[in-house]
Write an enzyme that holds these catalytic residues in place. Sequence first.
Site, PDB file in Angstrom:
ATOM      1  N   LYS A  73     -18.309  10.565  37.707  1.00 60.00           N
ATOM      2  CA  LYS A  73     -16.937  10.522  38.240  1.00 60.00           C
ATOM      3  C   LYS A  73     -16.788   9.422  39.297  1.00 60.00           C
ATOM      4  O   LYS A  73     -15.699   8.908  39.520  1.00 60.00           O
ATOM      5  CB  LYS A  73     -16.563  11.882  38.828  1.00 60.00           C
ATOM      6  CG  LYS A  73     -16.252  12.951  37.772  1.00 60.00           C
ATOM      7  CD  LYS A  73     -14.835  12.780  37.217  1.00 60.00           C
ATOM      8  CE  LYS A  73     -14.452  13.908  36.285  1.00 60.00           C
ATOM      9  NZ  LYS A  73     -13.090  13.779  35.779  1.00 60.00           N
ATOM     10  N   TYR A  81     -22.729  14.626  37.046  1.00 60.09           N
ATOM     11  CA  TYR A  81     -21.262  14.720  36.978  1.00 60.09           C
ATOM     12  C   TYR A  81     -20.629  13.898  38.101  1.00 60.09           C
ATOM     13  O   TYR A  81     -19.739  13.073  37.865  1.00 60.09           O
ATOM     14  CB  TYR A  81     -20.836  16.193  37.087  1.00 60.09           C
ATOM     15  CG  TYR A  81     -19.346  16.392  37.281  1.00 60.09           C
ATOM     16  CD1 TYR A  81     -18.459  16.304  36.214  1.00 60.09           C
ATOM     17  CD2 TYR A  81     -18.818  16.666  38.556  1.00 60.09           C
ATOM     18  CE1 TYR A  81     -17.089  16.490  36.399  1.00 60.09           C
ATOM     19  CE2 TYR A  81     -17.451  16.853  38.750  1.00 60.09           C
ATOM     20  CZ  TYR A  81     -16.599  16.760  37.664  1.00 60.09           C
ATOM     21  OH  TYR A  81     -15.249  16.929  37.854  1.00 60.09           O
ATOM     22  N   THR A 100     -12.611  13.714  41.922  1.00 58.44           N
ATOM     23  CA  THR A 100     -13.110  15.014  42.395  1.00 58.44           C
ATOM     24  C   THR A 100     -13.798  14.963  43.755  1.00 58.44           C
ATOM     25  O   THR A 100     -14.401  13.946  44.120  1.00 58.44           O
ATOM     26  CB  THR A 100     -14.110  15.577  41.349  1.00 58.44           C
ATOM     27  OG1 THR A 100     -14.866  16.638  41.941  1.00 58.44           O
ATOM     28  CG2 THR A 100     -15.107  14.520  40.896  1.00 58.44           C
ATOM     29  N   GLU A 130     -16.460  16.268  44.278  1.00 61.14           N
ATOM     30  CA  GLU A 130     -17.901  16.118  44.024  1.00 61.14           C
ATOM     31  C   GLU A 130     -18.387  14.708  44.382  1.00 61.14           C
ATOM     32  O   GLU A 130     -19.586  14.481  44.518  1.00 61.14           O
ATOM     33  CB  GLU A 130     -18.216  16.435  42.558  1.00 61.14           C
ATOM     34  CG  GLU A 130     -18.230  17.913  42.244  1.00 61.14           C
ATOM     35  CD  GLU A 130     -19.333  18.687  42.968  1.00 61.14           C
ATOM     36  OE1 GLU A 130     -20.509  18.374  42.766  1.00 61.14           O
ATOM     37  OE2 GLU A 130     -19.003  19.597  43.746  1.00 61.14           O
TER      38      GLU A 130
END
Length: 375
Positions: free
Chosen positions: A159, A155, A131, A133
Amino acid sequence: MKTALITGITGQDGSYLTEILLKKGYRVHGIIRRSSSFNTGRIDHLYENPDLLNKKLFLHYGDLVDTSNLNRLLEKIEPDEIYNLAAQSHVKVSFQIPDYTAQVDALGTLRFLDAIREVGLKQVKFYQASTSELYGKVQEVPQNEKTPFYPRSPYGVAKLYGYWIIVNYREAYNIFASNGILFNHESPRRGETFVSRKITRAASRIAAGLQKELTLGNLNAKRDWGYAPEYCEGMWRILQHKKADDFVLATGETHTVREFTELTFQQIGIELLWKGKAENEKGYIKSIDLDKAKKLISYSKNKKVYIRDFTSRLKKGEAIVAVDPNYYRPTEVDLLIGDAEKARKILGWKAKTRFEDLVTLMIKADLEKVLKRGF
Ligand code: NAP
Ligand code: F7E
């Protein structure tokens, strides 16, 4: 006939990827979680098709925190390709359940890779749903495969572990494992608590008189928003490449949450006027342009409905957007904009749906849903 195994098959991406793989002639196995209520809404149209169920589409109970079950499933299914899409995928929620988020998003990936080793699936190809992110507090604009990472949420950190364990198992054990570093991608199937869907759903409900106000958090965050089905096609292309590698998928355009909100309301003929600052900011109806609104038409089974028929019930000067600091994040990702040049060159992948078209197709789908339920 190739066999694919998808974790997170009941999610937004899992449902589109299943359609794409079935169309390409794959046999698709999906892992679903036991739930006290139905959680297969996004794949019911496939699951309820007798030509597919238990012929080309197979569902199994499982969970990324349950290793024994993963091993059993891999032994039984012997997939050619695995798409690991399962995750606790909500960034704000990850601040409330960081341990669980790490168990699923970080260690879940490790458990899967280890199960592949233990079962001895030498030829399998593994796609990891990585991601944007990871870039968090961005170190470079735009972000590409070489941009250093700086995640800003539990999160993102979980990840990041997923990303590196993929790289490590690729290098250490020669497993064909690739990261797709996907920027935000949305659709009418997006979960209702992600900002894009929250906005289009609320706008359709406000227009229909079912809701008074849309309440949001940070209006100034910028995201690179694309259309989910195109990104799922990109996942497949990543695994068809001759060698395992990591790819950014993005549109290369960025827009604020405020712009997403303005454009959504414009699609139903409402111009917003912002007044106030920070948590006191509100979006008021500046004008209602029914000619603009009638451009879009929604259909229910037997009738055409003009969007202006919805919008005409609203009044100039009404406040329809408010800010609630409860939706702020302890640490925010302010700006994301991706550079997907590597995917274009090597995979021939390019995002096609532009921002305005994405907003249009989402608000249209939500209005149709409101209509079908008879308001
Ligand atoms: P989503 O709609 O939230 O779907 C997540 C899926 O994971 C659901 O099927 C969910 O099952 C399943 N799941 C959650 N926890 C699980 C567990 N412990 N064991 C097994 N399954 C579990 O997410 P999405 O938008 O489709 O995203 C797919 C993947 O891409 C995720 O890994 C996400 O983090 C990543 N990603 C998404 C985006 C994006 O913009 N959409 C961008 C980059 C990366 P239930 O249906 O039962 O909840
Ligand atoms: O937030 C702001 C919020 O929750 C986008 C996941 O798929 O994409 C997604 O993560 C922005 C943020 O998505 C509200 O603060 C304002 O800046 O829709 P979102 P996300 O956090 O970008 C990435 C790539 C993933 O990997 C994730 O799995 O919008 N925002 N007001 C709001 N966000 C939400 N959810 N709700 C609001 O009311």
